[in-house]
Write a protein that holds these residues in place. Sequence first.
Motif, PDB file in Angstrom:
ATOM      1  N   HIS A 187     -25.029  50.295  85.528  1.00  0.00           N
ATOM      2  CA  HIS A 187     -25.573  49.777  84.269  1.00  0.00           C
ATOM      3  C   HIS A 187     -24.647  48.659  83.813  1.00  0.00           C
ATOM      4  O   HIS A 187     -23.436  48.699  84.046  1.00  0.00           O
ATOM      5  CB  HIS A 187     -25.645  50.883  83.211  1.00  0.00           C
ATOM      6  CG  HIS A 187     -26.405  50.488  81.975  1.00  0.00           C
ATOM      7  ND1 HIS A 187     -25.856  49.743  80.955  1.00  0.00           N
ATOM      8  CD2 HIS A 187     -27.686  50.750  81.595  1.00  0.00           C
ATOM      9  CE1 HIS A 187     -26.759  49.561  80.002  1.00  0.00           C
ATOM     10  NE2 HIS A 187     -27.883  50.165  80.353  1.00  0.00           N
ATOM     11  N   VAL A 244     -29.148  51.129  73.492  1.00  0.00           N
ATOM     12  CA  VAL A 244     -28.820  51.171  74.925  1.00  0.00           C
ATOM     13  C   VAL A 244     -30.017  51.636  75.744  1.00  0.00           C
ATOM     14  O   VAL A 244     -30.144  51.302  76.925  1.00  0.00           O
ATOM     15  CB  VAL A 244     -27.600  52.091  75.166  1.00  0.00           C
ATOM     16  CG1 VAL A 244     -27.284  52.213  76.658  1.00  0.00           C
ATOM     17  CG2 VAL A 244     -26.385  51.556  74.417  1.00  0.00           C
ATOM     18  N   LYS A 264     -23.417  47.996  81.048  1.00  0.00           N
ATOM     19  CA  LYS A 264     -22.386  48.414  80.103  1.00  0.00           C
ATOM     20  C   LYS A 264     -21.574  49.612  80.589  1.00  0.00           C
ATOM     21  O   LYS A 264     -20.773  50.160  79.821  1.00  0.00           O
ATOM     22  CB  LYS A 264     -23.019  48.747  78.746  1.00  0.00           C
ATOM     23  CG  LYS A 264     -23.562  47.540  77.996  1.00  0.00           C
ATOM     24  CD  LYS A 264     -23.936  47.917  76.565  1.00  0.00           C
ATOM     25  CE  LYS A 264     -24.320  46.687  75.760  1.00  0.00           C
ATOM     26  NZ  LYS A 264     -24.615  47.030  74.339  1.00  0.00           N
ATOM     27  N   ARG A 265     -21.765  50.005  81.845  1.00  0.00           N
ATOM     28  CA  ARG A 265     -21.083  51.195  82.339  1.00  0.00           C
ATOM     29  C   ARG A 265     -19.557  51.022  82.316  1.00  0.00           C
ATOM     30  O   ARG A 265     -18.823  51.942  81.928  1.00  0.00           O
ATOM     31  CB  ARG A 265     -21.545  51.527  83.758  1.00  0.00           C
ATOM     32  CG  ARG A 265     -20.891  52.783  84.337  1.00  0.00           C
ATOM     33  CD  ARG A 265     -21.452  53.094  85.724  1.00  0.00           C
ATOM     34  NE  ARG A 265     -20.670  54.118  86.393  1.00  0.00           N
ATOM     35  CZ  ARG A 265     -20.783  55.427  86.176  1.00  0.00           C
ATOM     36  NH1 ARG A 265     -21.659  55.853  85.275  1.00  0.00           N
ATOM     37  NH2 ARG A 265     -20.048  56.297  86.825  1.00  0.00           N
ATOM     38  N   GLU A 313     -17.837  49.268  80.303  1.00  0.00           N
ATOM     39  CA  GLU A 313     -17.415  49.362  78.903  1.00  0.00           C
ATOM     40  C   GLU A 313     -17.324  50.834  78.478  1.00  0.00           C
ATOM     41  O   GLU A 313     -16.397  51.231  77.770  1.00  0.00           O
ATOM     42  CB  GLU A 313     -18.410  48.617  78.009  1.00  0.00           C
ATOM     43  CG  GLU A 313     -18.012  48.586  76.546  1.00  0.00           C
ATOM     44  CD  GLU A 313     -19.021  47.845  75.685  1.00  0.00           C
ATOM     45  OE1 GLU A 313     -18.955  48.010  74.441  1.00  0.00           O
ATOM     46  OE2 GLU A 313     -19.874  47.114  76.233  1.00  0.00           O
ATOM     47  N   MET A 326     -25.140  55.808  81.731  1.00  0.00           N
ATOM     48  CA  MET A 326     -24.604  55.531  80.398  1.00  0.00           C
ATOM     49  C   MET A 326     -24.519  56.804  79.549  1.00  0.00           C
ATOM     50  O   MET A 326     -24.501  56.744  78.322  1.00  0.00           O
ATOM     51  CB  MET A 326     -25.463  54.489  79.684  1.00  0.00           C
ATOM     52  CG  MET A 326     -25.239  53.075  80.200  1.00  0.00           C
ATOM     53  SD  MET A 326     -23.519  52.511  80.009  1.00  0.00           S
ATOM     54  CE  MET A 326     -23.369  52.445  78.233  1.00  0.00           C
TER      55      MET A 326
END
Length: 518
Positions: free
Chosen positions: A30, A159, A32-33, A35, A64
Amino acid sequence: MLDQSTLDAVKSYSTHMKRPVAMIIGQGNHAKRDELIDFLEKIASTSDNIIFDKTVVDTDLSPMSFKINSENRDTGIVFSGIPGGHEFTSLLLAILHAGGHTMKLDEGIQDLVKRIQKPLKFQTFVSLSCHNCPDVVQALNQFAILNDGIENEMIDGGVFPELVEKNNIQGVPAVFLNGKPFLNGKVDTARIIDKLQSEYADLLSEGVAESLETQDVTVIGGGPAGSAAAIYTARKGLRVALIADRIGGQVKDTQDIENLISVPLTNGNTLASNLATHIKAYPITVKEHVSVTNIEEVKGGYQITLNTGTSFTTRTIIIATGAKWRKLGVKGEDENIGNGVAYCPHCDGPFFKGKPVAVIGGGNSGVEAALDLAGIVKHVTVLEFGDNLRADQVLIDKAQARDNITIIKSAATQEIVAKDGKVSQLIYQDRTTGEDKTLDLSAIFVQIGLVPNSEVVKGLVNVTAHGEIEIDAKCRTNKAGIFACGDVTTVPFKQINIAMGEGSKAGLAAFEYLMMNA
């Protein structure tokens, strides 16, 4: 997202943990993984009792999502998204409670939750800017820790937009139970328990209710009025119980407070916290997150029954249950709550970024809501039923200075129209011409005043046609030993300052009554 002061606070709180807690992340890719991994690593770095190993994954979770385990036991708590903003406290409390730190949840509620014998899988959709959402997430997380048959997953709608779209979610918190809509909007622990008990007749196993000794004064309601009443009576040396769904009441839903005398600026959460701190300074029996289900007159006073099954007697009662948002009562309102009809602009405003919305009501609450929304949405139309706005002039001036706020007066809302499960139009009548007009928009925020929460005493004391409890100058009702104060009563001008004064007066009146009837 996590500065050093925040991490230092986590480190300090983690000293209360009695056992280690592990955060287990899901598998996959992902944007944003990385992060999320960095976020979890920083939290884990604060304490040996908080464990995170990114090589240990759960294939049933999304990339996530992460769950909370305690001593290799799945607590049933899952966070889907990065719980920053208002939800960071929810994560911190989940870690602490899973690690053995004492819960502040009322003992009666804890016993009741442990007795739930049905499998309950909650999903709570949130926005990180929603100040009401953490109350729901934290309550359900505690339920999960207390009962192995209960799960709760916090889902950040920002998300997981595909889940928001799939479930037609336009307002938070939105709670799903076992895959079906359960509750929407501002709810508290007491409301969750009440809804569960109403839907599942066989929800609980057999149990023994908590006992409570006879009280001199029982205050029902924990807002400014109820808090003042409890403090004043406790200071007189009386045995006092305070029953409330939440300390602070509707104050907790208020953002900036600029008219609390001697305090130029504060906010709802701070004031509610200060009220709780003041209450704790006295030997007051606080039963928070519960509700009163019945009041019955008995010899020497009254018997009160709570939704936990607890029943006790009290010599006097002070009703300070406040008020809730008033509904429009038009076609399409109830059907679209959570799908474009909302009552909290701070919670649901972010869902309509760049879209046109309306605010119904031209008082202080309505104009304040319009100003808040104007910084998020494309355009705000304020509709006021009367010929003039009722808000303070300083607020009106600010609204009129905004390019994306339009004010329509003499407008009577007729109907809310939805298309494909989402609000699309508002039909209103121009009261000067009688002509019906239509606004194309995506959301309607209702801000038209309050309805008193007097249901628990209807039939017991006199109330007006509007549901306000009738009181005299000493906050006395028509029933001996029952007093009332604050927004639930006929006292004019529903203000924090006034509610505190009325609560103090009710407390003194209850003391006077007890002295005269000793």
